[in-house]
Enzyme design. Structure first.
Site, short mmCIF file in Angstrom:
data_model
loop_
_atom_site.label_atom_id
_atom_site.label_comp_id
_atom_site.label_asym_id
_atom_site.label_seq_id
_atom_site.Cartn_x
_atom_site.Cartn_y
_atom_site.Cartn_z
N CYS A 218 35.60 58.42 91.63
CA CYS A 218 34.14 58.53 91.78
C CYS A 218 33.78 59.51 92.91
O CYS A 218 34.30 59.43 94.01
CB CYS A 218 33.57 57.15 92.09
N HIS B 288 49.96 46.76 102.64
CA HIS B 288 50.60 47.61 103.65
C HIS B 288 49.65 48.71 104.17
O HIS B 288 49.79 49.17 105.30
CB HIS B 288 51.92 48.22 103.14
N THR B 289 48.68 49.09 103.37
CA THR B 289 47.73 50.13 103.81
C THR B 289 46.99 49.67 105.08
O THR B 289 46.75 50.47 105.99
CB THR B 289 46.74 50.47 102.68
N ARG C 69 34.69 57.31 96.10
CA ARG C 69 36.16 57.32 96.08
C ARG C 69 36.71 56.95 97.46
O ARG C 69 36.04 57.13 98.47
CB ARG C 69 36.68 58.69 95.65
N CYS D 179 30.28 54.68 90.85
CA CYS D 179 28.81 54.78 90.86
C CYS D 179 28.24 54.76 89.45
O CYS D 179 27.07 54.50 89.26
CB CYS D 179 28.37 56.06 91.60
N GLU E 69 41.77 43.77 100.45
CA GLU E 69 42.15 42.99 99.26
C GLU E 69 41.53 41.61 99.44
O GLU E 69 41.93 40.87 100.35
CB GLU E 69 43.68 42.92 99.20
N CYS F 4 28.42 59.78 88.23
CA CYS F 4 29.00 61.10 88.49
C CYS F 4 29.91 61.53 87.35
O CYS F 4 30.21 60.75 86.44
CB CYS F 4 29.76 61.09 89.82
#
Ligand code: NAD
Ligand code: ZN
Length: 380
Positions: free
Chosen positions: A114, A49-50, A118, A100, A71, A103
């Site tokens: 991350c 849905h994103t 991120r 990564c 996906e 971090c």
């Protein structure tokens, strides 16, 4: 290295040129991967849905032309300078949030956020040089979630790629790249229901049903599915849901309905709708003293969470998570092994499949609230 290594690849991609308009499957040029990047041949992708939110661009920043999709499963075609952990031919799952491994977040057991990689839905170019790797007649086509999997070839930062067992069927494990891990992990890694507890799941799409599956595996004795679409309820039984509430069928707020059903509130609630009202309801539905609500749905960009602070004084906890708190490179290969051992049933999440040339059908199904995951076959 493949004969295409270091060269521009011409291939088909589904380009979103305008908000809410059908994607156009057309030829694009995909530049070679630069330092720390890999170019992937995508074999299967599915719709989450994103993708639809950013395509509609009603509640999210519009960025066009763009190649959506996050996906997916594929094979490494070539690698850029400095990439040592991946090689052409590796079977991989790209993930919308990276790792990564250097971090403070990657080094902490408590975080999957991350610093470098991120999730950032507004970023439309590669982080290395600020350029897009896709173009049509010299015009840049922007990236989405660092993955852009609605293309036969895509370029991804190597930190957003999990190398998996080549025995795994890519047309099934592609759902681990977002939907399944997001929901399942939200329950088992974040909500952590105890054996015998009661869990409410708000939103019974693929993400919510993966969250329900997590509750079942964790030994919850009651799993209450909440959805505005009652057609979801029959399917949800296969994922461990024991009871159902459609808020539209009640005059009282759903928080009160759940409190009455459970003698004061559910032990855990996992919200997988993206709707701000459902997010607030999820918090307010948990039992005081110990209840935990976990937000998973991607909110409207202007959403504000409003609730009375007394809920927190009454010792309810509110949390949220991306990607079910999994670290993609470290944890995803392990989840793939769990699937190969028969511990996870991914097949039941896959209700439809379409050829890449018909990708817009997958959007229609999701907008109609039909089915869970629709697998898009890139060779068709
Ligand atoms: P989906 O459309 O298949 O399912 C969503 C379900 O929620 C639908 O059945 C819908 O009827 C229901 N719903 C909508 N509003 C509701 C409300 N107010 N009350 C009860 N039910 C309601 O979507 P999906 O692909 O399963 O994704 C679910 C959500 O998770 C989306 O918001 C998506 O953007 C988000 N997501 C988050 C992450 C993450 O890492 N946090 C990752 C992937 C997806
Ligand atoms: Zn997703």
């Amino acid at each position: 290295m493949a004969s295409t290594a270091g060269k521009v690849i011409k291939c088909r991609a589904a380009v979103a040129w305008e908000a809410g308009k059908p994607l156009v499957v057309q030829e694009v040029e995909v530049a070679p991967p630069q330092a720390m990047e890999v170019r992937l041949k995508i074999l299967y992708t599915s719709l989450c849905h994103t993708d639809v939110y950013f395509w509609e661009a009603k509640g999210q920043t519009p960025v066009f032309p763009r190649i959506l999709g996050h996906e997916a499963a594929g094979i490494v075609e070539s690698v850029g300078e400095g990439v040592t952990e991946l090689a052409p031919g590796d079977h991989v799952l790209p993930v919308f949030t990276g790792e990564c491994k250097e971090c403070a977040h990657c080094k902490s057991e408590e975080s999957n956020m991350c610093e470098l990689l991120r999730i950032n839905p507004d970023r439309k170019v590669m982080i290395g040089d600020g350029q897009a790797r896709f173009s049509v007649n010299g015009q840049p086509i922007y990236h989405f979630l660092g993955t852009s999997t609605f293309s036969e070839y895509t370029v991804v930062h190597s930190g957003c790629v999990a190398k998996i067992n080549p025995e795994a069927p890519l047309d099934k494990v592609c759902v681990l790249s977002c939907g399944f891990c997001t929901g399942f992990g939200a329950t088992v890694n974040v909500a952590k229901p105890k054996k015998g507890s009661t869990v409410a799941i708000f939103g019974l799409g693929a993400v919510g049903l993966a969250a329900a599956e997590g509750a079942r595996v964790a030994g919850a004795s009651r799993i209450i599915g909440v959805d505005l679409n009652s057609n979801r309820f029959e399917t949800a039984k296969k994922f461990g849901c024991t009871e159902f509430v459609n808020p539209l069928e009640h005059t009282k707020p759903v928080q009160e309905v759940l409190a009455e059903m459970t003698n004061g509130g559910v032990d855990r609630a996992v919200e997988c709708t993206g709707n701000i009202n459902a997010m607030i309801q999820a918090l307010e539905s948990v039992h005081d003293g110990w209840g935990v609500a976990v937000l998973v749905g991607v909110p409207h960009k202007d959403a504000e969470f409003k609730t009375h602070p007394i809920h927190f004084l009454n010792e309810k906890t509110l949390k949220g998570t991306f990607y079910g708190h999994y670290k993609p490179r470290t944890d995803l290969p392990v989840v793939v092994e769990q699937y190969l051992k028969g511990e996870l049933e991914l097949e039941k999440f896959i209700t439809h499949s379409v050829r890449f040339s018909e990708i817009n059908k997958a959007f229609e199904l999701m907008l109609a609230g039909q089915g869970l995951r629709c697998i898009i076959h890139m060779d068709g």
